[in-house]
Design an enzyme around this catalytic site. Structure first.
Site, PDB file in Angstrom:
ATOM      1  N   LYS A   1     -37.822  23.550  20.806  1.00 48.34           N
ATOM      2  CA  LYS A   1     -38.576  23.957  21.778  1.00 48.34           C
ATOM      3  C   LYS A   1     -38.430  25.545  22.143  1.00 48.34           C
ATOM      4  O   LYS A   1     -37.883  26.133  22.921  1.00 48.34           O
ATOM      5  CB  LYS A   1     -38.340  23.615  23.570  1.00 48.34           C
TER       6      LYS A   1
HETATM    7  N1  PY5 Z   1     -44.677  17.838  23.957  1.00 55.15           N
HETATM    8  C1  PY5 Z   1     -45.067  18.839  23.980  1.00 55.15           C
HETATM    9  C2  PY5 Z   1     -45.162  19.800  23.111  1.00 55.15           C
HETATM   10  C3  PY5 Z   1     -44.189  19.271  25.134  1.00 55.15           C
HETATM   11  O1  PY5 Z   1     -44.229  20.878  25.575  1.00 55.15           O
HETATM   12  C4  PY5 Z   1     -43.804  19.248  26.421  1.00 55.15           C
HETATM   13  C5  PY5 Z   1     -43.620  19.614  27.638  1.00 55.15           C
HETATM   14  C6  PY5 Z   1     -43.899  16.856  25.713  1.00 55.15           C
HETATM   15  C7  PY5 Z   1     -44.237  17.002  24.387  1.00 55.15           C
HETATM   16  C8  PY5 Z   1     -42.845  16.237  26.432  1.00 55.15           C
HETATM   17  O2  PY5 Z   1     -41.464  16.522  26.379  1.00 55.15           O
HETATM   18  P1  PY5 Z   1     -40.407  16.431  27.624  1.00 55.15           P
HETATM   19  O3  PY5 Z   1     -40.629  14.938  28.213  1.00 55.15           O
HETATM   20  O4  PY5 Z   1     -39.328  16.304  27.222  1.00 55.15           O
HETATM   21  O5  PY5 Z   1     -40.509  17.166  29.002  1.00 55.15           O
HETATM   22  N2  PY5 Z   1     -43.803  20.260  28.057  1.00 55.15           N
HETATM   23  C9  PY5 Z   1     -43.473  20.849  29.303  1.00 55.15           C
HETATM   24  C10 PY5 Z   1     -43.251  20.646  30.560  1.00 55.15           C
HETATM   25  O6  PY5 Z   1     -42.531  20.257  31.151  1.00 55.15           O
HETATM   26  C11 PY5 Z   1     -44.692  21.827  29.597  1.00 55.15           C
HETATM   27  C12 PY5 Z   1     -45.403  22.513  28.490  1.00 55.15           C
HETATM   28  C13 PY5 Z   1     -47.102  23.560  29.431  1.00 55.15           C
HETATM   29  O7  PY5 Z   1     -43.647  19.047  30.920  1.00 55.15           O
END
Ligand code: PY5
Length: 305
Positions: free
Chosen positions: A155
């Site tokens: 990330k």
């Molecule tokens: N894929 C991407 C590209 C992501 O940015 C995120 C999380 C996920 C999958 C899901 O990951 P997790 O379940 O670990 O959160 N995105 C961020 C979030 O806080 C937001 C980015 C705008 O959900």
């Protein structure tokens, strides 16, 4: 939505929100050399519960390792900084937590190995990221950046330009969210969410080799569905398969479990959130608030420890 709170944690000190500032020659601002997390904490009426804190902090350190920077904090110090930030703000509502490590040395060099890494923890009250009643998505022309070009499992700030372009394309076309294909034309993920499809009662999600972020919510959903006796499989998903799926939903910390009711002008199922999506979304909402004994290991109380 306005994002603000009283205090921010910055390099070991709790400072006022308006004083949490950095220099314009900060390396990360120029080259995207930051590592961030999105974490949610849920207010139960009695305590604030951080969901899967250890897993988010562990992913931060994995991202730092991939980028090749030295982090001057231990995982325990990062966890404590997050808890301290929430306590300093005395939140009594649901919040979103954004810890960020960033290469802070004011320099032009690209050799990050010896550069300074700062840590900030920003947290603020937060509601829904996407409409929970169901969204309209578009498969966009920008492909999810491939593992051969950037480490999508990490990330890292710079990688998010890919997501920004994808979401802007979808929004310009009048859709709520973007779905990106990987370099091979298989479904990868949303701009900030992992994707699940349901066909004939079985649940499928793209594998990690489809250039996805290994989402913590994705992992949660796989575990919850499996524990509920549902069939879950990680396998490549073709673009046309999402059109004919009975249900499609997006998962992520911010998005939680969001039903997708239309993709590229095709109605998904009957155009309403389906039974599997609803069941998992309801269970997830209970689990994150510490209402299910079996999954209490996933929540960290902020005030009662
Ligand atoms: N894929 C991407 C590209 C992501 O940015 C995120 C999380 C996920 C999958 C899901 O990951 P997790 O379940 O670990 O959160 N995105 C961020 C979030 O806080 C937001 C980015 C705008 O959900």
């Amino acid at each position: 939505m306005k994002f603000s709170a009283n205090y921010v944690w910055l390099d070991g000190r709790v400072v006022k929100w308006e004083d949490a500032k950095i220099h314009v020659l900060t390396h990360a601002l120029h080259y995207g050399t930051s590592i961030f997390e999105g974490i949610r904490a849920y207010w139960t009426g009695k305590d604030l519960l951080i969901f899967r804190l250890d897993d988010h902090v562990d992913r931060m350190f994995r991202s730092a390792k991939i980028l090749g920077v030295k982090v001057p904090y231990t995982a325990d110090e990062v966890r404590r900084a997050i808890i301290e930030t929430l306590r300093a703000n005395s939140f009594r509502e649901d919040v979103y937590i954004r810890p960020i490590m960033f290469v802070s040395t004011p320099t032009v060099t690209l050799d990050v190995r010896m550069l300074e890494v700062s840590l900030a923890v920003i947290a603020f009250p937060f509601g829904k990221y996407l409409p929970p009643e169901g969204i309209r998505a578009a498969v966009v022309s920008w492909r999810r950046v491939s593992n051969t070009m950037l480490p999508v499992m990490a990330k890292i700030g710079g990688i998010y330009v890919n997501s920004v372009l994808a979401l802007v394309e979808a929004r310009n076309k009048g859709f709520d969210e973007a779905i990106l294909m990987d370099a091979n034309g298989y479904i990868a993920e949303g701009s900030g969410e992992n994707v699940f499809v349901v066909r004939k009662g079985k649940i499928y999600t793209p594998p990690t080799y489809a250039s996805i972020l290994e989402g913590i919510t994705r992992d949660t959903v796989i575990k919850l569905a499996t524990d509920e006796g549902m069939y879950v499989e990680e396998r490549p998903i073709a673009r046309e398969e999402i059109y004919i799926a009975d249900e499609v939903f997006l998962v992520g910390t911010a998005a939680e479990i969001t039903p997708v009711v239309e993709i590229d002008g095709r109605t998904i199922g009957n155009g309403k959130p389906g039974p599997v999506t609803k069941k998992l979304a309801e269970l997830y909402a209970k689990v994150v608030r510490g209402e299910v004994e079996k999954y209490l290991r996933w929540v960290t109380p902020v005030y009662s420890t």
